[in-house]
Write a protein that holds these residues in place. Structure first.
Motif, PDB file in Angstrom:
ATOM      1  N   LEU A  86     -16.536  23.963   1.239  1.00 51.89           N
ATOM      2  CA  LEU A  86     -16.395  24.982   0.206  1.00 51.89           C
ATOM      3  C   LEU A  86     -14.923  25.362   0.056  1.00 51.89           C
ATOM      4  CD1 LEU A  86     -19.390  25.137   1.257  1.00 51.89           C
ATOM      5  CD2 LEU A  86     -19.347  27.491   0.513  1.00 51.89           C
ATOM      6  N   VAL A  87     -14.433  25.316  -1.179  1.00 50.21           N
ATOM      7  CA  VAL A  87     -13.041  25.644  -1.488  1.00 50.21           C
ATOM      8  C   VAL A  87     -13.024  26.593  -2.672  1.00 50.21           C
ATOM      9  CG1 VAL A  87     -10.822  24.699  -2.261  1.00 50.21           C
ATOM     10  CG2 VAL A  87     -12.252  23.391  -0.670  1.00 50.21           C
ATOM     11  N   PRO A  88     -12.309  27.698  -2.565  1.00 49.07           N
ATOM     12  CA  PRO A  88     -11.701  28.286  -1.388  1.00 49.07           C
ATOM     13  C   PRO A  88     -12.762  28.632  -0.337  1.00 49.07           C
ATOM     14  CG  PRO A  88     -10.905  29.380  -3.386  1.00 49.07           C
ATOM     15  CD  PRO A  88     -12.054  28.511  -3.767  1.00 49.07           C
ATOM     16  N   ALA A  89     -12.333  28.740   0.874  1.00 48.33           N
ATOM     17  CA  ALA A  89     -13.250  29.046   1.972  1.00 48.33           C
ATOM     18  C   ALA A  89     -13.905  30.406   1.752  1.00 48.33           C
ATOM     19  CB  ALA A  89     -12.489  29.047   3.293  1.00 48.33           C
ATOM     20  N   PRO A  90     -15.141  30.544   2.166  1.00 44.73           N
ATOM     21  CA  PRO A  90     -15.807  31.852   2.048  1.00 44.73           C
ATOM     22  C   PRO A  90     -14.981  32.950   2.730  1.00 44.73           C
ATOM     23  CG  PRO A  90     -17.388  30.165   2.650  1.00 44.73           C
ATOM     24  CD  PRO A  90     -16.026  29.529   2.736  1.00 44.73           C
ATOM     25  N   GLY A  91     -14.761  34.037   2.001  1.00 46.13           N
ATOM     26  CA  GLY A  91     -14.010  35.169   2.541  1.00 46.13           C
ATOM     27  C   GLY A  91     -12.503  35.013   2.497  1.00 46.13           C
ATOM     28  N   ALA A  92     -12.015  33.928   1.926  1.00 43.11           N
ATOM     29  CA  ALA A  92     -10.564  33.720   1.853  1.00 43.11           C
ATOM     30  C   ALA A  92      -9.912  34.831   1.034  1.00 43.11           C
ATOM     31  CB  ALA A  92     -10.253  32.365   1.236  1.00 43.11           C
ATOM     32  N   VAL A  93      -8.706  35.226   1.424  1.00 39.56           N
ATOM     33  CA  VAL A  93      -7.938  36.235   0.689  1.00 39.56           C
ATOM     34  C   VAL A  93      -6.567  35.655   0.349  1.00 39.56           C
ATOM     35  CG1 VAL A  93      -9.122  38.210   1.719  1.00 39.56           C
ATOM     36  CG2 VAL A  93      -7.118  37.275   2.838  1.00 39.56           C
ATOM     37  N   GLY A  94      -5.947  36.208  -0.683  1.00 33.64           N
ATOM     38  CA  GLY A  94      -4.622  35.734  -1.081  1.00 33.64           C
ATOM     39  C   GLY A  94      -4.657  34.373  -1.762  1.00 33.64           C
ATOM     40  N   VAL A  95      -5.794  34.045  -2.364  1.00 31.62           N
ATOM     41  CA  VAL A  95      -5.967  32.748  -3.023  1.00 31.62           C
ATOM     42  C   VAL A  95      -5.207  32.750  -4.358  1.00 31.62           C
ATOM     43  CG1 VAL A  95      -7.688  31.195  -4.035  1.00 31.62           C
ATOM     44  CG2 VAL A  95      -8.207  32.426  -1.908  1.00 31.62           C
ATOM     45  N   TYR A 145      -7.614  33.456 -12.844  1.00 34.30           N
ATOM     46  CA  TYR A 145      -8.337  34.660 -12.420  1.00 34.30           C
ATOM     47  C   TYR A 145      -7.331  35.803 -12.360  1.00 34.30           C
ATOM     48  CZ  TYR A 145     -11.683  31.119 -11.035  1.00 34.30           C
ATOM     49  OH  TYR A 145     -12.543  30.046 -11.043  1.00 34.30           O
ATOM     50  N   GLY A 146      -7.824  37.031 -12.329  1.00 35.77           N
ATOM     51  CA  GLY A 146      -6.941  38.178 -12.219  1.00 35.77           C
ATOM     52  C   GLY A 146      -6.376  38.320 -10.815  1.00 35.77           C
ATOM     53  N   TYR A 147      -5.231  38.984 -10.719  1.00 36.14           N
ATOM     54  CA  TYR A 147      -4.640  39.258  -9.407  1.00 36.14           C
ATOM     55  C   TYR A 147      -5.503  40.270  -8.670  1.00 36.14           C
ATOM     56  CZ  TYR A 147      -0.406  36.799 -10.776  1.00 36.14           C
ATOM     57  OH  TYR A 147       0.488  35.832 -11.171  1.00 36.14           O
ATOM     58  N   GLY A 148      -5.669  40.072  -7.375  1.00 38.55           N
ATOM     59  CA  GLY A 148      -6.425  41.003  -6.543  1.00 38.55           C
ATOM     60  C   GLY A 148      -7.904  41.073  -6.907  1.00 38.55           C
ATOM     61  N   GLU A 149      -8.423  40.035  -7.519  1.00 38.83           N
ATOM     62  CA  GLU A 149      -9.816  40.017  -7.975  1.00 38.83           C
ATOM     63  C   GLU A 149     -10.709  39.320  -6.947  1.00 38.83           C
ATOM     64  OE1 GLU A 149     -12.262  38.320 -11.874  1.00 38.83           O
ATOM     65  OE2 GLU A 149     -10.087  38.216 -11.840  1.00 38.83           O
ATOM     66  N   THR A 150     -11.904  39.849  -6.765  1.00 39.77           N
ATOM     67  CA  THR A 150     -12.899  39.181  -5.926  1.00 39.77           C
ATOM     68  C   THR A 150     -13.725  38.271  -6.831  1.00 39.77           C
ATOM     69  OG1 THR A 150     -13.007  40.987  -4.326  1.00 39.77           O
ATOM     70  CG2 THR A 150     -14.894  39.482  -4.406  1.00 39.77           C
ATOM     71  N   ILE A 151     -13.797  37.015  -6.472  1.00 41.62           N
ATOM     72  CA  ILE A 151     -14.515  36.014  -7.256  1.00 41.62           C
ATOM     73  C   ILE A 151     -15.789  35.640  -6.492  1.00 41.62           C
ATOM     74  CG2 ILE A 151     -14.398  33.737  -8.344  1.00 41.62           C
ATOM     75  CD1 ILE A 151     -12.306  35.783  -9.375  1.00 41.62           C
ATOM     76  N   PHE A 155     -14.354  34.945  -2.638  1.00 40.62           N
ATOM     77  CA  PHE A 155     -12.976  34.902  -2.156  1.00 40.62           C
ATOM     78  C   PHE A 155     -12.178  35.894  -2.989  1.00 40.62           C
ATOM     79  CE2 PHE A 155     -13.310  31.683  -5.455  1.00 40.62           C
ATOM     80  CZ  PHE A 155     -12.176  31.868  -6.229  1.00 40.62           C
ATOM     81  N   ALA A 156     -11.013  36.247  -2.516  1.00 43.72           N
ATOM     82  CA  ALA A 156     -10.163  37.216  -3.231  1.00 43.72           C
ATOM     83  C   ALA A 156      -8.833  36.564  -3.590  1.00 43.72           C
ATOM     84  CB  ALA A 156      -9.931  38.452  -2.379  1.00 43.72           C
ATOM     85  N   THR A 157      -8.423  36.767  -4.820  1.00 42.79           N
ATOM     86  CA  THR A 157      -7.136  36.221  -5.259  1.00 42.79           C
ATOM     87  C   THR A 157      -6.001  37.100  -4.721  1.00 42.79           C
ATOM     88  OG1 THR A 157      -7.237  37.466  -7.326  1.00 42.79           O
ATOM     89  CG2 THR A 157      -8.097  35.192  -7.358  1.00 42.79           C
ATOM     90  N   ALA A 158      -4.826  36.522  -4.731  1.00 43.74           N
ATOM     91  CA  ALA A 158      -3.629  37.242  -4.269  1.00 43.74           C
ATOM     92  C   ALA A 158      -3.355  38.429  -5.184  1.00 43.74           C
ATOM     93  CB  ALA A 158      -2.442  36.298  -4.259  1.00 43.74           C
ATOM     94  N   ARG A 159      -2.734  39.442  -4.626  1.00 47.91           N
ATOM     95  CA  ARG A 159      -2.317  40.585  -5.431  1.00 47.91           C
ATOM     96  C   ARG A 159      -0.986  40.246  -6.092  1.00 47.91           C
ATOM     97  NH1 ARG A 159      -1.985  45.121  -1.165  1.00 47.91           N
ATOM     98  NH2 ARG A 159      -0.843  43.419  -0.251  1.00 47.91           N
ATOM     99  N   GLU A 160      -0.775  40.783  -7.272  1.00 48.83           N
ATOM    100  CA  GLU A 160       0.436  40.477  -8.041  1.00 48.83           C
ATOM    101  C   GLU A 160       1.699  40.829  -7.240  1.00 48.83           C
ATOM    102  OE1 GLU A 160       1.987  40.744 -12.609  1.00 48.83           O
ATOM    103  OE2 GLU A 160       0.496  42.178 -11.922  1.00 48.83           O
ATOM    104  N   GLU A 161       1.634  41.938  -6.506  1.00 51.09           N
ATOM    105  CA  GLU A 161       2.822  42.354  -5.744  1.00 51.09           C
ATOM    106  C   GLU A 161       3.147  41.423  -4.569  1.00 51.09           C
ATOM    107  OE1 GLU A 161      -0.649  45.083  -4.597  1.00 51.09           O
ATOM    108  OE2 GLU A 161       0.212  44.360  -6.431  1.00 51.09           O
ATOM    109  N   ASP A 162       2.213  40.497  -4.253  1.00 49.21           N
ATOM    110  CA  ASP A 162       2.467  39.530  -3.191  1.00 49.21           C
ATOM    111  C   ASP A 162       3.393  38.408  -3.645  1.00 49.21           C
ATOM    112  OD1 ASP A 162       0.841  40.995  -1.519  1.00 49.21           O
ATOM    113  OD2 ASP A 162      -0.922  39.753  -1.847  1.00 49.21           O
ATOM    114  N   PHE A 163       3.701  38.377  -4.946  1.00 50.24           N
ATOM    115  CA  PHE A 163       4.562  37.310  -5.464  1.00 50.24           C
ATOM    116  C   PHE A 163       5.963  37.805  -5.699  1.00 50.24           C
ATOM    117  CE2 PHE A 163       0.381  35.700  -6.336  1.00 50.24           C
ATOM    118  CZ  PHE A 163       0.513  34.378  -5.978  1.00 50.24           C
TER     119      PHE A 163
END
Length: 133
Positions: free
Chosen positions: A38-47, A99-105, A125-133
Motif C-alpha cells: 500500500l502506497v502511501p503507507a497506512p498512517g503516513a504523514v507529510g506525504v 491534494y490539499g496541504y495538511g489534508e487527511t486522505i 494518510f496525511a499530506t504535508a503541511r504547506e509550512e513544511d515547505f
C-alpha cells in the motif's frame, strides 16, 4: 470385540483414509484477494500533495477479477490504472489536481477473485503541511 478394539479400528480407518485421500480433496479452499504494498503507507504523514496511490491486489487461488476492482479516494470512486502482475494487478491512481496541504486522505479498495470471494481494505494518510515547505 471390546470397546477399545472397535475404537482403535475406527481410528486406524480414519488415519488411513486421510493418508490415502488427503485432507478432504473434494473441498477447495478459496481465499479472497489480499492487498499488498500500500502506497502511501497506512498512517503516513507529510506525504507529497501530488503523490500516487498504489496497491497490489493478489489472489493465489483463482485470479483477480479486474472488473470488480473499485478504488475510492476521499469518498469518490476513481478510475485507477491496472497493471497485470503474475498473481493479480497493481492498482495506481494519480489525482488530476494535487491534494490539499495538511489534508487527511481516506482510501478504500474492494476486489473479488474469479470465484466470487471478495475483500476490501481501507487506510488513510496525511499530506504535508504547506509550512513544511
Amino acid at each position: 470385540m471390546s470397546e477399545r478394539t472397535v475404537f482403535d479400528r475406527i481410528r486406524l480407518l480414519v488415519v488411513c483414509s486421510v493418508l490415502v485421500l488427503g485432507a478432504a480433496p473434494w473441498v477447495q479452499a478459496n481465499e479472497a484477494p489480499r492487498f499488498e504494498n500500500l502506497v502511501p503507507a497506512p498512517g503516513a504523514v507529510g506525504v507529497a500533495v501530488d503523490t500516487i496511490i498504489a496497491v497490489d491486489v493478489i489472489d493465489l487461488d483463482s485470479g483477480v477479477d479486474a472488473s470488480s476492482i473499485e478504488l475510492v479516494v476521499s469518498g469518490a470512486v476513481v478510475s485507477p490504472t491496472l497493471t497485470p502482475l503474475e498473481l493479480g494487478y497493481r492498482v495506481e491512481y494519480s489525482a488530476v489536481d494535487p491534494y490539499g496541504y495538511g489534508e487527511t486522505i481516506d482510501v478504500s479498495i474492494d476486489a473479488c477473485d474469479d470465484s466470487g470471494a471478495c475483500a476490501s481494505v481501507q487506510w488513510s494518510f496525511a499530506t504535508a503541511r504547506e509550512e513544511d515547505f
